[in-house]
Scaffold this motif. Structure first.
Motif, short mmCIF file in Angstrom:
data_model
loop_
_atom_site.label_atom_id
_atom_site.label_comp_id
_atom_site.label_asym_id
_atom_site.label_seq_id
_atom_site.Cartn_x
_atom_site.Cartn_y
_atom_site.Cartn_z
N ALA A 157 44.83 15.79 53.29
CA ALA A 157 44.99 14.75 52.27
C ALA A 157 44.90 15.33 50.87
CB ALA A 157 43.93 13.66 52.46
N GLN A 161 48.40 16.08 47.95
CA GLN A 161 48.46 15.19 46.79
C GLN A 161 49.47 15.63 45.73
OE1 GLN A 161 47.32 12.04 46.27
NE2 GLN A 161 47.01 12.35 48.48
N ILE A 164 52.93 14.52 46.97
CA ILE A 164 53.07 13.06 46.93
C ILE A 164 53.26 12.60 45.50
CG2 ILE A 164 51.86 10.89 47.37
CD1 ILE A 164 50.48 12.37 49.74
N ARG A 168 56.50 10.63 44.04
CA ARG A 168 56.30 9.27 43.52
C ARG A 168 56.65 9.18 42.03
NH1 ARG A 168 50.78 8.84 43.86
NH2 ARG A 168 50.72 9.60 41.70
N ARG A 216 56.44 7.92 50.28
CA ARG A 216 55.79 7.12 51.33
C ARG A 216 55.68 7.91 52.63
NH1 ARG A 216 58.84 2.98 48.72
NH2 ARG A 216 60.58 3.21 50.20
N GLN A 219 52.92 10.44 52.30
CA GLN A 219 51.62 9.80 52.37
C GLN A 219 51.26 9.47 53.82
OE1 GLN A 219 49.25 9.09 49.70
NE2 GLN A 219 48.19 9.12 51.69
N THR A 223 48.04 10.98 55.89
CA THR A 223 47.08 10.10 56.56
C THR A 223 46.96 10.43 58.04
OG1 THR A 223 47.61 8.34 54.98
CG2 THR A 223 46.53 7.68 57.04
#
Length: 605
Positions: A157, A161, A164, A168, A216, A219, A223
């Motif tokens: 995670a 980052q 991501i 985004r 998405r 992410q 997860t």
């Protein structure tokens, strides 16, 4: 140190010509503690960010890999595959042993030997390179998440980052990047046309490129990485494939696994060369090349990239690539004579066949007897894409990662998974579609690389790490057992490049330029490249090679070719070396980013 004899009898016309390479205008980037080099500045920054936050080299490499999937869609990916070589700098890291992660794509279960042939047995043009049937089962997500779980420090995670965020919030395109997105391939597929080309309103320099669908997806992977292979993500990928007549099924995704393979190790003039095993052909071909060259004092023949050096190096390439074509493939499906190919006595026998002044035509080349098994029967040639990408990382503890991954050709198959925002590979072209017919890159490949369900295609990717002394205990390497060494040797080089069949020769030349010829790491990255792969029997040069060098080699008997010689729009170049060296005097890290592209960088702290 390997024992070697010195050979200096080379034609005067070759030996007297100076090096064709003037030193690069830029100096290497220097850092005291850690370093990252990649083809994109945002990806490099992602790696440095993770290193500054306490991550190790694997954490940073995983961050770079996922970031490149966002900012370098031509080759960075989550829909492709590749290799990662990890070299510990301390005994406490990963039990002090090196690791090689094979996350190469696999042929789907529906694949067959003749799947790209028509009713007459002829190869159907572009079927293995464009569209839904060109893709192997992707391994990148499995490889990067496996690396993080097994050898990282910060957790998935955290290290995902930066990627991501880039997907985004977007990143600002340079002119070069905007032009790359104009690819005609992307315009053939609706989701690709929509995402990368705004349905014909092409992006321009200075614009921010955002990818919310990919954000998405990333992410979801952060997860639950297993979702990509066995969960809802896998089901969505499989449904897309079925709707578009692709071959990848949910069962194919669920069956994918990362392979930990024993790295290959060789020695060259006192250095230890840690490199990639099959299904990469790169490592063993590199080691065979260096074994042949260990019998020469290259600087005594002439300066870096002088005709005299090029001649001897080319003849080593020619012989090693001959063995590549005859013997190499997926080790899970073939018995590969690695020990024989790496045998110094075999290299010495090859060396006796090299004329010091003129080329050995490939059609007349005869393999020395008594070393290798009879090669599998084949009718002849095949190819591999240059649009791959490489990145290198060294952390403050001296742990090093050399990683190369790919979609195969630029933007892979051209197919973007609708709703998930990532491109799929066209890696099936790296198999031999038909014996005797060149694939995308003109390489010879034999039955060992024929298509079969679950098989991994042969690759030229050559992530490599060089140390100043033998470093590790190997339980079994090239068929031999080695003795234990308590402390790792001093790190010297972290190397790798894209370039399809030219990858191996690019890595070899970078290594030779630094270790034999004394170039700094930036000069090695920027030096003009040459390549020979046995067949076709052509000595290839980047366009910027001076004509007098090429003319001298042509006069000695070589058939020569300058890359894109008559294409005014093409720079006529290949590869993208992303290199790190350790200054042997100061211990500083030196980063060399390849200036053939202008949006990457080396950075550290």
């Amino acid at each position: 140190m390997a024992r070697f004899t010195r050979t200096s009898s080379v034609a005067l016309s070759l030996a007297l010509l100076a090096s064709p390479f003037a030193a690069a205008q830029t100096a290497p980037v220097r850092a005291q503690h850690a370093m990252v080099t990649s083809i994109h500045h945002d990806a490099t920054d992602a790696g440095v960010e993770i290193l500054r936050e306490g991550g190790n080299a694997v954490d940073a490499a995983v961050a770079v890999g996922f970031a490149l999937a966002v900012v370098y869609p031509a080759a960075g990916n989550i829909g492709g595959g590749g290799f990662m070589l990890i070299r510990p700098g301390t005994k406490t890291f990963a039990h002090g042993q090196p690791h090689f992660l094979d996350y190469r794509e696999k042929a789907p279960s529906a694949a067959s030997t003749d799947m790209y042939l028509d009713a007459q047995g002829n190869v159907i043009p572009k079927m293995s390179t464009v569209g839904s049937k060109a893709s192997g089962v992707p391994g990148t997500v499995a490889g990067l998440t496996y690396a993080e779980k097994q050898y990282g420090r910060l957790g998935l995670a955290k290290v995902m980052q930066p990627a991501i965020r880039l997907a985004r919030d977007g990143y600002v395109l340079t002119d070069e990047e905007a032009r790359i997105l104009h690819s005609s391939l992307l315009g053939q597929f609706p989701a690709s046309y929509r995402i990368f080309q705004r349905n014909g309103r092409f992006y321009e320099a200075g614009e921010r490129f955002q990818q919310p669908e990919l954000a998405r997806t990333l992410q979801r992977i952060a997860t639950d990485p297993d979702d990509f292979y066995r969960g809802k993500l896998a089901a969505e990928i499989a449904a897309f494939e079925q709707a578009n007549k692709g071959l990848i099924t949910a069962q194919d995704l669920a069956a994918y696994e990362v392979k930990e393979r024993t790295p290959l190790v060789g020695h060259y003039h006192g250095y230890e060369v840690l490199t990639s095993p099959p299904p990469s052909s790169g490592g063993i071909v590199l080691l065979e090349t260096l074994n042949i060259l260990s019998g020469y004092d290259l600087p005594k023949l002439g300066p870096d990239r002088s005709p005299a050096q090029i001649h001897i190096i080319t003849e080593a390439f020619r012989r090693a690539y001959m063995d590549r074509g005859d013997y190499l493939g997926d080790p899970d499906f073939n018995t590969i004579p690695l020990a024989q190919m790496a045998d110094p006595q075999y290299a010495a026998a090859w060396r006796k066949t090299i004329d010091p002044t003129k080329p050995s035509p490939s059609a007349t080349l005869v393999r020395p007897t008594g070393f290798m098994p009879e090669p599998p029967k084949q009718e002849a040639p095949t190819h591999e894409s240059p649009q791959t990408t490489h990145f290198s990382v060294v952390d403050a503890d001296g742990n090093a990662v050399s990683s190369t991954y790919t979609l195969n050709f630029g933007f892979g198959s051209g197919v973007t998974v609708d709703g998930l925002g990532f491109l799929l590979n066209d890696e099936m072209d790296d198999f031999a579609s038909k014996m005797g017919v060149p694939n995308g890159f003109g390489l010879i490949q034999g039955p060992a690389n024929a298509i079969a369900p679950g098989k991994r295609p042969l690759s030229s990717m050559t992530p490599t790490i060089v140390s100043e002394a033998p470093s590790y205990t190997y339980h079994k390497l090239l068929g031999r057992t080695t003795s234990s060494v308590v402390h790792p040797g001093k790190l010297r080089l972290v190397l790798g490049s894209p370039g399809g069949s030219t990858i191996i020769t690019t890595v070899a030349n970078d290594l030779i330029s630094v270790l034999d010829n004394g170039l700094d790491i930036q000069a090695a990255a920027d030096a003009p490249r040459f390549h020979h792969q046995y067949l076709p029997d052509v000595l290839q040069f980047e366009k910027k090679f001076p004509l007098d060098t090429i003319d001298a080699l042509k006069a000695s008997g070589y058939i020569t070719k300058r890359e894109a010689e008559f294409d005014e729009k093409s720079a006529g170049q290949w590869g993208d070396s992303e290199l790190i060296a350790v200054d042997p005097k100061t211990g500083e890290l030196m980063g060399g980013h390849d200036n053939r592209h202008h949006f990457g960088k080396a950075a550290g702290y």
